[in-house]
Design a protein around this motif. Structure first.
Motif, PDB file in Angstrom:
ATOM      1  N   ASP A  15     -17.526 -25.217   8.834  1.00 57.13           N
ATOM      2  CA  ASP A  15     -18.817 -25.002   9.493  1.00 57.13           C
ATOM      3  C   ASP A  15     -19.280 -23.549   9.430  1.00 57.13           C
ATOM      4  N   ASP A  16     -18.329 -22.605   9.366  1.00 60.95           N
ATOM      5  CA  ASP A  16     -18.686 -21.185   9.384  1.00 60.95           C
ATOM      6  C   ASP A  16     -18.732 -20.558   7.997  1.00 60.95           C
ATOM      7  N   LEU A 113     -18.348 -14.212  12.838  1.00 63.55           N
ATOM      8  CA  LEU A 113     -19.007 -13.013  12.317  1.00 63.55           C
ATOM      9  C   LEU A 113     -18.138 -12.358  11.253  1.00 63.55           C
ATOM     10  N   ARG A 114     -18.554 -12.481  10.010  1.00 61.31           N
ATOM     11  CA  ARG A 114     -17.757 -11.946   8.898  1.00 61.31           C
ATOM     12  C   ARG A 114     -17.586 -10.429   8.988  1.00 61.31           C
ATOM     13  N   GLY A 115     -18.565  -9.729   9.558  1.00 61.39           N
ATOM     14  CA  GLY A 115     -18.491  -8.283   9.615  1.00 61.39           C
ATOM     15  C   GLY A 115     -17.821  -7.717  10.853  1.00 61.39           C
ATOM     16  N   ALA A 116     -17.299  -8.575  11.725  1.00 66.78           N
ATOM     17  CA  ALA A 116     -16.688  -8.100  12.978  1.00 66.78           C
ATOM     18  C   ALA A 116     -15.169  -8.121  12.873  1.00 66.78           C
ATOM     19  N   ALA A 228      -9.681 -13.566   7.311  1.00 68.28           N
ATOM     20  CA  ALA A 228      -8.334 -14.127   7.376  1.00 68.28           C
ATOM     21  C   ALA A 228      -8.310 -15.559   6.852  1.00 68.28           C
ATOM     22  N   VAL A 229      -9.325 -16.336   7.230  1.00 68.75           N
ATOM     23  CA  VAL A 229      -9.412 -17.716   6.742  1.00 68.75           C
ATOM     24  C   VAL A 229      -9.533 -17.731   5.222  1.00 68.75           C
ATOM     25  N   LEU A 230     -10.398 -16.872   4.681  1.00 67.60           N
ATOM     26  CA  LEU A 230     -10.588 -16.802   3.233  1.00 67.60           C
ATOM     27  C   LEU A 230      -9.304 -16.410   2.513  1.00 67.60           C
ATOM     28  N   LYS A 231      -8.497 -15.581   3.149  1.00 70.96           N
ATOM     29  CA  LYS A 231      -7.236 -15.149   2.540  1.00 70.96           C
ATOM     30  C   LYS A 231      -6.138 -16.208   2.627  1.00 70.96           C
ATOM     31  N   GLU A 265      -8.223 -24.914   8.364  1.00 71.60           N
ATOM     32  CA  GLU A 265      -9.297 -24.547   7.464  1.00 71.60           C
ATOM     33  C   GLU A 265      -8.776 -23.621   6.364  1.00 71.60           C
ATOM     34  N   GLN A 266      -9.068 -23.990   5.114  1.00 68.68           N
ATOM     35  CA  GLN A 266      -8.679 -23.163   3.981  1.00 68.68           C
ATOM     36  C   GLN A 266      -9.491 -23.591   2.759  1.00 68.68           C
TER      37      GLN A 266
END
Length: 304
Positions: A15-16, A113-116, A228-231, A265-266
């Protein structure tokens, strides 16, 4: 003791982070979850809030609604407004026979928030936590009286993230708890101690695993929760670093019966959802048998 196994659609559609989504329909998502062996699924953004539409699809795949996220704003909001905001989901969940609504506090949260950076998460004073606990208790009592209880999700990047914050929140409230091993481990907490301290309030369980090397390698002063999720910080049981054999045994020893939900989520390209669902289901069946659980289907029949 009996337990049921569910999964969240976040492995298929995030969702994010739209880029972490598999381009499959709701029907295909349900089919894959069923093939993997799950009999429950939490709701997500592609779920219709109407059992007349959703019910036939669930029945086709032998799956029931086993929960679903509500983005709560009670920390800074009005309780009457929050009652209005949750009303439609509550009506739908009652019709679906769901066990609970997963309450996630999103007021002041930086989880989307990707930038936080992780280090900039919101923090409450003891007095603020006490006031928040009272509001959450009143809200939880109202939800239960309507016939649909909530289960409070402690969460990375939110006001109740760390073990100390959870301890304080639980002391200042009477709210039922969703225990999430992955989020607590990511936050640096002792997952076994959290079970010991708060087992009497656990009404829902998320079996999220972590990749310890990824979590420990994060720069929390510059990297966000979504980074972190993206990694690849999260994964399913059996693919990560947590000892779910010990975790499930500890939960079983406290007499918990209910849903265990895989929520990891990954990247669905690097980690195909069906393959990961099968891996998580197989690992849970193994550790739950060792802990003395009988895994049953949505209708209560034994899962072979």
């Amino acid at each position: 003791m009996k337990a049921k196994l569910g999964i969240a659609p976040i492995a298929w559609w995030n969702d994010d982070l739209a880029e972490l989504s598999d381009d499959v329909s709701l029907e295909e998502c349900l089919r894959q979850a069923s093939v993997a062996g799950f009999t429950g699924m939490e709701t997500g953004r592609r779920f219709p809030m109407d059992m007349a539409e959703l019910g036939p699809m669930l029945d086709r795949f032998g799956i029931s609604v086993c929960g679903g996220w509500f983005s709560g704003l009670l920390l800074d909001g009005d309780i009457e407004v929050e009652k209005d905001r949750i009303a439609q989901q509550m009506e739908f969940f009652i019709a679906a026979g769901a066990p609970c609504i997963v309450y996630g506090e999103t007021a002041r949260s930086i989880q989307g928030l990707r930038g936080a950076p992780l280090a900039t998460k919101p923090k409450l004073t003891e007095a603020e936590m006490a006031a928040y606990g009272r509001k959450m208790s009143d809200f939880a009592d109202w939800c239960a009286a309507q016939g649909m209880p909530i289960s409070y999700h402690h969460h990375m990047a939110a006001v109740v993230e760390t073990e100390a914050e959870l301890d304080l929140f639980m002391a200042q409230s009477s709210v039922p708890l969703l225990f999430d091993a992955g989020h607590m481990a990511f936050a640096g907490g002792d997952v076994m101690r959290v079970i010991e301290n708060h087992h009497a309030r656990i009404t829902h369980v998320h079996t999220k695993d972590i990749r310890r090397a990824v979590v420990d390698g994060l720069d929390r002063k510059s990297e966000s929760f979504l980074d972190a999720v993206l990694k690849g910080a999260f994964t399913v049981p059996g693919d990560g670093s947590l000892d779910f054999g010990a975790i499930v045994k500890a939960i079983a020893a406290k007499g918990y019966e209910g849903w265990f939900v895989v929520e990891a989520e990954q990247d669905p390209v690097a980690n195909p959802p069906l393959e990961m669902a099968k891996k998580g289901h197989g690992e849970l069946l193994r550790v739950m048998a060792a802990a003395g659980y009988e895994v049953v289907g949505a209708a209560g029949g034994k899962v072979q």
